[in-house]
Design an enzyme around this catalytic site. Structure first.
Site, PDB file in Angstrom:
ATOM      1  N   ASN A 175      -6.805   5.960  -1.802  1.00 50.88           N
ATOM      2  CA  ASN A 175      -5.979   4.916  -1.557  1.00 50.88           C
ATOM      3  C   ASN A 175      -6.361   3.647  -2.490  1.00 50.88           C
ATOM      4  OD1 ASN A 175      -4.116   3.173  -0.350  1.00 50.88           O
ATOM      5  ND2 ASN A 175      -4.723   3.628   1.620  1.00 50.88           N
ATOM      6  N   GLU A 233       0.766  -1.291   0.100  1.00 49.02           N
ATOM      7  CA  GLU A 233      -0.096   0.001  -0.010  1.00 49.02           C
ATOM      8  C   GLU A 233       0.960   1.244  -0.146  1.00 49.02           C
ATOM      9  OE1 GLU A 233      -1.596   0.666   4.005  1.00 49.02           O
ATOM     10  OE2 GLU A 233      -3.677   1.652   3.254  1.00 49.02           O
ATOM     11  N   LYS A 235      -9.396   1.704  -2.053  1.00 50.49           N
ATOM     12  CA  LYS A 235      -9.639   1.149  -0.799  1.00 50.49           C
ATOM     13  C   LYS A 235     -11.000   1.661  -0.379  1.00 50.49           C
ATOM     14  CE  LYS A 235      -7.115   1.077   3.769  1.00 50.49           C
ATOM     15  NZ  LYS A 235      -5.939   1.345   4.341  1.00 50.49           N
ATOM     16  N   GLU A 284      -6.595   8.612   7.318  1.00 46.19           N
ATOM     17  CA  GLU A 284      -7.067   8.128   5.831  1.00 46.19           C
ATOM     18  C   GLU A 284      -8.279   8.888   5.914  1.00 46.19           C
ATOM     19  OE1 GLU A 284      -6.354   4.571   4.314  1.00 46.19           O
ATOM     20  OE2 GLU A 284      -5.456   4.091   6.187  1.00 46.19           O
ATOM     21  N   ASN A 292       0.141  -0.867   5.134  1.00 46.28           N
ATOM     22  CA  ASN A 292       1.187  -0.535   6.290  1.00 46.28           C
ATOM     23  C   ASN A 292       0.557  -0.539   7.501  1.00 46.28           C
ATOM     24  OD1 ASN A 292       3.064   2.067   4.662  1.00 46.28           O
ATOM     25  ND2 ASN A 292       1.195   1.402   3.387  1.00 46.28           N
ATOM     26  N   CYS A 317      -4.964  -3.247   2.976  1.00 45.80           N
ATOM     27  CA  CYS A 317      -4.485  -2.826   4.271  1.00 45.80           C
ATOM     28  C   CYS A 317      -5.800  -3.214   5.233  1.00 45.80           C
ATOM     29  CB  CYS A 317      -4.027  -1.923   4.524  1.00 45.80           C
ATOM     30  SG  CYS A 317      -3.085  -1.763   6.441  1.00 45.80           S
TER      31      CYS A 317
HETATM   32  N1  CDV Z   1      -2.957   1.591   6.524  1.00 47.25           N
HETATM   33  C1  CDV Z   1      -4.093   0.796   7.436  1.00 47.25           C
HETATM   34  O1  CDV Z   1      -5.076   0.733   6.694  1.00 47.25           O
HETATM   35  N2  CDV Z   1      -3.675   0.454   8.486  1.00 47.25           N
HETATM   36  C2  CDV Z   1      -4.634   0.006   9.442  1.00 47.25           C
HETATM   37  C3  CDV Z   1      -4.402   0.250  10.832  1.00 47.25           C
HETATM   38  C4  CDV Z   1      -3.176   0.150  11.421  1.00 47.25           C
HETATM   39  C5  CDV Z   1      -4.942   1.536  11.149  1.00 47.25           C
HETATM   40  C6  CDV Z   1      -4.443  -1.578   9.340  1.00 47.25           C
HETATM   41  O2  CDV Z   1      -5.646  -2.055   9.397  1.00 47.25           O
HETATM   42  O3  CDV Z   1      -3.537  -2.332   9.611  1.00 47.25           O
END
Ligand code: CDV
Length: 343
Positions: A109, A47, A127, A147, A217, A192
């Site tokens: 994203n 990501e 996303k 985000e 991430n 993510c």
């Molecule tokens: N980049 C993300 O989506 N991170 C989220 C958390 C860390 C807020 C995750 O679900 O890993």
């Protein structure tokens, strides 16, 4: 007939606010070349692979914020074209996450899938589950996740797609055999936080997905975000975050009878935020086939046989025979929890 595919996750070590795109793209090209030496046909990058994970910072300057976004399609942008040219030259498909600014000025994203043989982006995902808050936490030392401030929720749905020209001899439209599991690989992308939501996976599962690609991430320490009911040391918190990452990749792969590939951006970004590693490739039976050893730039590689998806799809998780949609109404009718009345 086996349908073999050589796949890789290109885990990336930290990228900082001050890192130059050129350097980052050079690192990605080096990773691609090392995946190529293993024979990889598909390589997944994390990501927001091109920048630090900037949504953890409060950025008030529009100009600075815009500098973390891409403003044109990646295979045509001067910043990233060298990566796509290398993928085309090596004949390797790549999937890359980045912050997308549309011509209308919207931010997403985003993750794209580039087919080397077609020399084209054949699928795009934005996303859907954006974690965190719009406003930063009051504690100036808190780890933020902004985000919701910088991105719109994705508007492309969870759309599975076929990947052409990676497996020979598969069934094609009009070629006779149209049985499930005989055609070009079916893939889906999530980003993510999406991996923590059963709905993301099941929507792909219902399209017969065979490989789910997930860049991430994930901070190893974010008590304001996760809650502090059970106090933990930073080391315990990171172990817990890694455990949850693998739990959702393994369990959802199993419940949807698909492989999954996850690629982390890992390590200490901006000298402050430690991201978990744990990039891995999981099987439709929920096993981890290959896993990152550290938190730096690293290729995680496996040869997979998509035929292995058939057992789950035809037996335990044969959706057609066993799902009971008459009982699942709440999943799409209701967003939050409504508890039964108090006794
Ligand atoms: N980049 C993300 O989506 N991170 C989220 C958390 C860390 C807020 C995750 O679900 O890993």
């Amino acid at each position: 007939m086996p349908r073999l595919l050589k796949v890789a996750a290109a885990q990336m070590g930290p990228i900082h606010l001050t890192s130059k795109r050129e350097e980052t793209v050079s690192r990605m090209i080096a990773l691609l070349q090392s995946a190529s030496s293993l024979g990889a046909q598909v390589v997944l990058f994390p990501e927001t692979a091109l920048t630090t994970f900037f949504p953890r910072h409060l950025i008030n300057s529009q100009e600075e914020l815009d500098s973390y976004f891409e403003h044109s399609e990646l295979h045509e942008s001067a910043n990233t074209k060298p990566l796509f040219d290398e993928a085309k030259k090596l004949g390797i498909d790549i999937s890359v996450g980045y912050a997308e600014r549309t011509p209308e000025g919207k931010g997403y994203n985003t993750q794209v899938y580039y087919s080397a043989k077609k020399a084209a982006i054949i699928a795009k995902y934005r996303k859907i589950h954006l974690p965190g808050t719009k406003e930063p936490f009051e504690d100036p030392n808190a780890v933020n996740q902004l985000e919701k401030r910088y991105f719109e929720p994705g508007n492309l749905g969870f759309k599975a797609f076929r990947v052409p020209d990676v497996i020979e001899g598969v069934s094609k439209k009009g070629s006779g055999e149209a049985a499930p599991g005989k055609g070009d690989p079916i893939m889906g992308m999530i980003i993510c936080n999406d991996r923590r939501w059963a709905e993301s996976w099941r929507t792909y599962g219902l399209q017969g997905v065979e490989v789910v690609l997930c860049g991430y991430n994930t901070v190893g320490w974010a008590p304001d975000l996760w809650g502090t009911r059970k106090p933990m040391t930073p080391q315990q918190a990171e172990e817990e975050a890694l455990f949850h990452h693998k739990l959702v990749m393994q369990a959802n792969s199993y419940m949807n009878s698909c492989f999954s590939i996850s690629a982390a951006k890992a390590g200490l970004e901006d000298g402050k935020h430690d991201l978990i590693g744990g990039s891995c490739i999981t099987s439709p039976e929920g096993h981890i086939l290959a896993e990152a050893k550290g938190k730096g730039d690293e290729i995680v590689f496996a040869e997979i046989d998509l035929e292995d998806c058939r057992q789950g799809k035809e037996k335990t998780f044969d959706f057609d025979r066993h799902r009971r949609i008459d009982s699942y109404g709440l999943i799409t009718q209701q967003t939050g929890i409504v508890e039964p009345e108090l006794l």
